[in-house]
Enzyme design. Structure first.
Site, mmCIF file in Angstrom:
data_model
loop_
_atom_site.group_PDB
_atom_site.id
_atom_site.type_symbol
_atom_site.label_atom_id
_atom_site.label_comp_id
_atom_site.label_asym_id
_atom_site.label_seq_id
_atom_site.Cartn_x
_atom_site.Cartn_y
_atom_site.Cartn_z
ATOM 1 N N ARG A 50 10.747 2.818 24.398
ATOM 2 C CA ARG A 50 10.659 2.920 25.850
ATOM 3 C C ARG A 50 11.684 2.047 26.588
ATOM 4 O O ARG A 50 12.292 2.470 27.549
ATOM 5 C CB ARG A 50 9.245 2.528 26.276
ATOM 6 C CG ARG A 50 8.877 3.161 27.575
ATOM 7 C CD ARG A 50 7.429 3.268 27.836
ATOM 8 N NE ARG A 50 6.588 2.393 27.051
ATOM 9 C CZ ARG A 50 5.275 2.377 27.167
ATOM 10 N NH1 ARG A 50 4.684 3.187 28.003
ATOM 11 N NH2 ARG A 50 4.541 1.576 26.441
ATOM 12 N N LYS A 156 0.787 5.231 7.555
ATOM 13 C CA LYS A 156 -0.639 4.979 7.620
ATOM 14 C C LYS A 156 -0.922 4.034 8.785
ATOM 15 O O LYS A 156 0.010 3.350 9.203
ATOM 16 C CB LYS A 156 -1.150 4.404 6.309
ATOM 17 C CG LYS A 156 -0.634 2.987 6.016
ATOM 18 C CD LYS A 156 -1.396 2.369 4.907
ATOM 19 C CE LYS A 156 -2.524 1.515 5.408
ATOM 20 N NZ LYS A 156 -2.152 0.143 5.745
ATOM 21 N N HIS A 186 3.179 3.240 1.191
ATOM 22 C CA HIS A 186 4.336 2.557 0.591
ATOM 23 C C HIS A 186 4.060 2.088 -0.840
ATOM 24 O O HIS A 186 4.987 1.853 -1.605
ATOM 25 C CB HIS A 186 4.837 1.412 1.482
ATOM 26 C CG HIS A 186 4.043 0.159 1.395
ATOM 27 N ND1 HIS A 186 2.880 -0.034 2.087
ATOM 28 C CD2 HIS A 186 4.239 -0.978 0.689
ATOM 29 C CE1 HIS A 186 2.405 -1.238 1.821
ATOM 30 N NE2 HIS A 186 3.203 -1.837 0.968
ATOM 31 N N GLU A 224 -4.234 -10.533 -1.909
ATOM 32 C CA GLU A 224 -3.169 -11.065 -1.051
ATOM 33 C C GLU A 224 -3.479 -12.511 -0.688
ATOM 34 O O GLU A 224 -4.649 -12.861 -0.492
ATOM 35 C CB GLU A 224 -3.081 -10.263 0.242
ATOM 36 C CG GLU A 224 -2.710 -8.821 0.036
ATOM 37 C CD GLU A 224 -2.466 -8.139 1.371
ATOM 38 O OE1 GLU A 224 -1.316 -8.167 1.832
ATOM 39 O OE2 GLU A 224 -3.419 -7.609 1.960
ATOM 40 N N HIS A 248 -3.909 2.587 -0.556
ATOM 41 C CA HIS A 248 -3.204 2.015 -1.713
ATOM 42 C C HIS A 248 -4.048 2.001 -2.988
ATOM 43 O O HIS A 248 -3.604 2.418 -4.055
ATOM 44 C CB HIS A 248 -2.759 0.586 -1.409
ATOM 45 C CG HIS A 248 -1.978 0.452 -0.131
ATOM 46 N ND1 HIS A 248 -1.144 1.430 0.340
ATOM 47 C CD2 HIS A 248 -1.887 -0.558 0.771
ATOM 48 C CE1 HIS A 248 -0.585 1.037 1.480
ATOM 49 N NE2 HIS A 248 -1.031 -0.169 1.761
ATOM 50 N N LYS A 348 -7.811 -10.415 1.665
ATOM 51 C CA LYS A 348 -6.782 -11.285 2.238
ATOM 52 C C LYS A 348 -7.196 -12.732 2.021
ATOM 53 O O LYS A 348 -8.370 -13.035 1.865
ATOM 54 C CB LYS A 348 -6.633 -11.006 3.726
ATOM 55 C CG LYS A 348 -6.133 -9.602 4.000
ATOM 56 C CD LYS A 348 -5.216 -9.558 5.187
ATOM 57 C CE LYS A 348 -4.687 -8.178 5.446
ATOM 58 N NZ LYS A 348 -3.458 -7.852 4.717
ATOM 59 N N LYS A 353 -1.538 -14.121 -5.077
ATOM 60 C CA LYS A 353 -1.036 -12.789 -4.719
ATOM 61 C C LYS A 353 -0.805 -12.011 -6.005
ATOM 62 O O LYS A 353 -0.006 -12.431 -6.847
ATOM 63 C CB LYS A 353 0.285 -12.898 -3.952
ATOM 64 C CG LYS A 353 0.889 -11.545 -3.601
ATOM 65 C CD LYS A 353 2.150 -11.709 -2.765
ATOM 66 C CE LYS A 353 2.936 -10.412 -2.611
ATOM 67 N NZ LYS A 353 2.276 -9.387 -1.827
HETATM 68 C C1 BG6 Z 1 -0.264 -2.627 4.291
HETATM 69 C C2 BG6 Z 1 -1.484 -3.234 4.930
HETATM 70 O O1 BG6 Z 1 -0.411 -1.242 4.161
HETATM 71 O O2 BG6 Z 1 -0.101 -3.196 2.992
HETATM 72 C C3 BG6 Z 1 -1.358 -4.739 5.009
HETATM 73 O O3 BG6 Z 1 -1.621 -2.696 6.242
HETATM 74 C C4 BG6 Z 1 -1.067 -5.316 3.650
HETATM 75 O O4 BG6 Z 1 -2.528 -5.329 5.562
HETATM 76 C C5 BG6 Z 1 0.100 -4.599 3.013
HETATM 77 O O5 BG6 Z 1 -0.783 -6.690 3.804
HETATM 78 C C6 BG6 Z 1 0.288 -5.042 1.568
HETATM 79 O O6 BG6 Z 1 1.490 -4.508 1.088
HETATM 80 P P1 BG6 Z 1 2.327 -5.266 -0.031
HETATM 81 O O7 BG6 Z 1 3.471 -4.346 -0.292
HETATM 82 O O8 BG6 Z 1 2.720 -6.585 0.558
HETATM 83 O O9 BG6 Z 1 1.400 -5.430 -1.196
#
Ligand code: BG6
Length: 509
Positions: A50, A156, A186, A224, A248, A348, A353
């Site tokens: 925008r 998503k 992803h 995470e 995922h 989270k 991780k």
């Molecule tokens: C995203 C989520 O799709 O994936 C996030 O919305 C999450 O909350 C992320 O942190 C994790 O992706 P990656 O690639 O860091 O494991």
């Protein structure tokens, strides 16, 4: 040395050009594809959002982003200038019907300059509330009507439940052909996620034992260490189940559990994945509490520092009931997997991780060794490590060195980085290139998205109607709430804590 792939000219239109996704992921990925010579020789990137902005100011905005987020580190002048010469900016409000057609004119200009109708990729890097308006906007502009050349990419979250996903699917299916739509998850672009397919179907070693006869249970963990960062507002409406499990984790489950496809063609692979989702035993509302648990992090210690609890994060209500942790027990009801539990967990602000799949094998059917020899015996287990240290670790039993027969576990490990000495591309690099090449194998079809929502719908409904009473229930820096341990302990199992890959060598006792 990677080379470009003789691809047709392409225009990539980023809707939501100044947003986080464009800055952190899309433009760094496009830049790396450019440096690796994967982009077509003739390409153009048009950022649309925008705010009024000059082309030059937009390029500078992107350069700062690439400097910060590219896996290659800061840009170099000569390379950046060559890339940036292909970037322009357009101010347009996507949330309202178009008044003119500046985008159409710009695209026509590009085509006439190249003397060729380019392929067009429209990337909806915008808030989900805008998907519908933006899709209509594009349709009204008439710039996305060539079914073979024009593609639309949707991020998503694809809906927030089954009903909204269905209605979004209906809408975009009425505006575009299904073959034009690329729904991104992803995780499917991650190198090791794709490697699950190679591992299972390119080796004759594993397929014969990949079933209920040899496998006791499967665990899928996506842990995470980060909190919700600046995404509190979004996360409040999502929660771990919608944000991670619906997409995922269920996608990983599909790759682990699917039947071998006939070929690597997009629909062959996607059909097999949908079969898995459809085979998941539906969860009855009265059993939700025994197969699914949720949690929320409170303030805690991580790496020696105190980090805030979820309710203290920006954009989060002080009495929020949104879950930041979810664990599930699912069954895939078919010949291969009957009776084998699949445990999924994600959260989270967890201790470590790590994203990994653990395949836990059944004990050997007959124990011929004297009991003293097998005191430290443990069942075979295979851990497919998706991140951060990609690889595969297999636990086997070996004879311990010495004059007595004494068995004990040892690990064989395969580390991507060690084996190939190269850095894998980022997931978005793989996925963007696939869209440019029109390869939909790693993207979700409408029925796949809806089937995934169907799996978690009963849990969402029960969780929405019965608020949690013990939130927040796990400290930041822990392995999640106790209820998750109880969930799996009920079947005599326990969570496998993330493996630590060894720096050197292939075997560790
Ligand atoms: C995203 C989520 O799709 O994936 C996030 O919305 C999450 O909350 C992320 O942190 C994790 O992706 P990656 O690639 O860091 O494991």
């Amino acid at each position: 040395m990677p080379r470009n792939l003789n691809l047709d000219p392409v225009v990539i239109v980023i809707l939501g050009a100044r947003g986080d996704l464009a800055r952190r992921k899309l433009v760094p990925a496009l830049y790396n594809l450019f440096l690796d010579r994967y982009l077509p020789d003739t390409f153009s990137i048009i950022g649309v959002s925008r705010k009024e902005l000059s082309d030059e100011a937009y390029r500078q905005h992107l350069r700062e982003a690439v400097d910060e987020f590219s896996r290659r580190g800061p840009t170099k002048d000569e390379q950046w200038n060559r890339f940036a010469a292909n970037i322009t900016y357009l101010s347009e409000d996507l949330s309202v019907p178009p008044t003119g057609n500046t985008l159409g004119e710009k695209l026509a200009e590009v085509d006439s300059h190249w003397s060729k109708r380019a392929n067009r990729v429209y990337y909806l890097a915008i808030a989900p509330e805008l998907f519908e308006a933006a899709a209509r906007h594009l349709e009204q502009l008439g710039v996305c009507r060539d079914c073979t050349r024009d593609r639309i990419v949707i991020e998503k979250p694809f809906g927030r439940d089954l009903a909204s996903a269905r209605s979004l699917n209906r809408l975009i299916d009425s505006l575009f052909a299904e073959s034009q739509i690329y729904r991104i998850d992803h995780y499917l672009g991650k190198e090791t996620v794709q490697n699950i397919l190679a591992f299972r179907f390119a080796n004759s070693l594993f397929e014969p034992i990949w079933n209920r006869r040899y496998i006791d249970h499967v665990q899928i963990t996506v842990a995470e260490t980060v909190g919700v960062e600046s995404r509190g507002e979004y996360y409040e409406r999502a929660g771990a189940l919608r944000d991670m499990v619906q997409n995922h984790l269920l996608q990983i489950l599909c790759l682990v559990a699917m039947e071998p496809p006939v070929s690597f063609a997009a629909d062959e692979v996607r059909n097999k994945k949908v079969d898995v989702l459809r085979a998941i035993r539906p969860i009855r509302p009265e059993e939700v509490h025994s197969v699914a648990v949720r949690g929320q992090y409170r303030r805690g210690e991580m790496n020696g520092e105190t980090v805030p609890g979820y309710r203290e994060e920006p954009g989060v209500a002080p009495d929020s009931l949104t879950e930041t942790f979810a664990a599930l027990k699912l069954f895939v009801e078919n010949w291969r997997w009957q009776g084998v539990p699949f445990y999924l967990r994600t959260g989270k602000r967890l201790h470590t991780k790590a994203s990994e799949v653990t395949i836990m094998f059944r004990p050997a059917p007959h124990q011929m060794f004297p009991s003293a020899a097998v005191e430290s015996w443990q069942p075979n287990r295979m851990v497919i490590r998706i991140q951060p240290e990609e690889g595969i670790v297999t636990r086997i039993q070996v004879k311990q060195p010495g004059t007595r027969v004494l068995l004990g576990p040892a690990e064989m490990q395969f580390r991507y980085r060690e084996a190939f000495r190269t850095e894998p591309p980022e997931a978005y690099e793989t996925l963007l290139l696939d869209v440019i090449r029109a390869d939909a194998t790693l993207f979700m079809r409408a029925d796949q998205v809806e089937s995934a929502w169907s799996v978690i719908s009963p849990i969402l409904e029960v969780w929405d109607s019965v608020p949690p009473t013990s939130f927040p229930d796990y400290p930041a820096g822990s392995f999640g709430p106790e209820s998750a341990d109880l969930l799996i302990a009920k079947s005599g199992h326990s969570w496998v804590q993330p493996v630590v890959m060894q720096e050197e060598g292939v075997m560790k006792c």
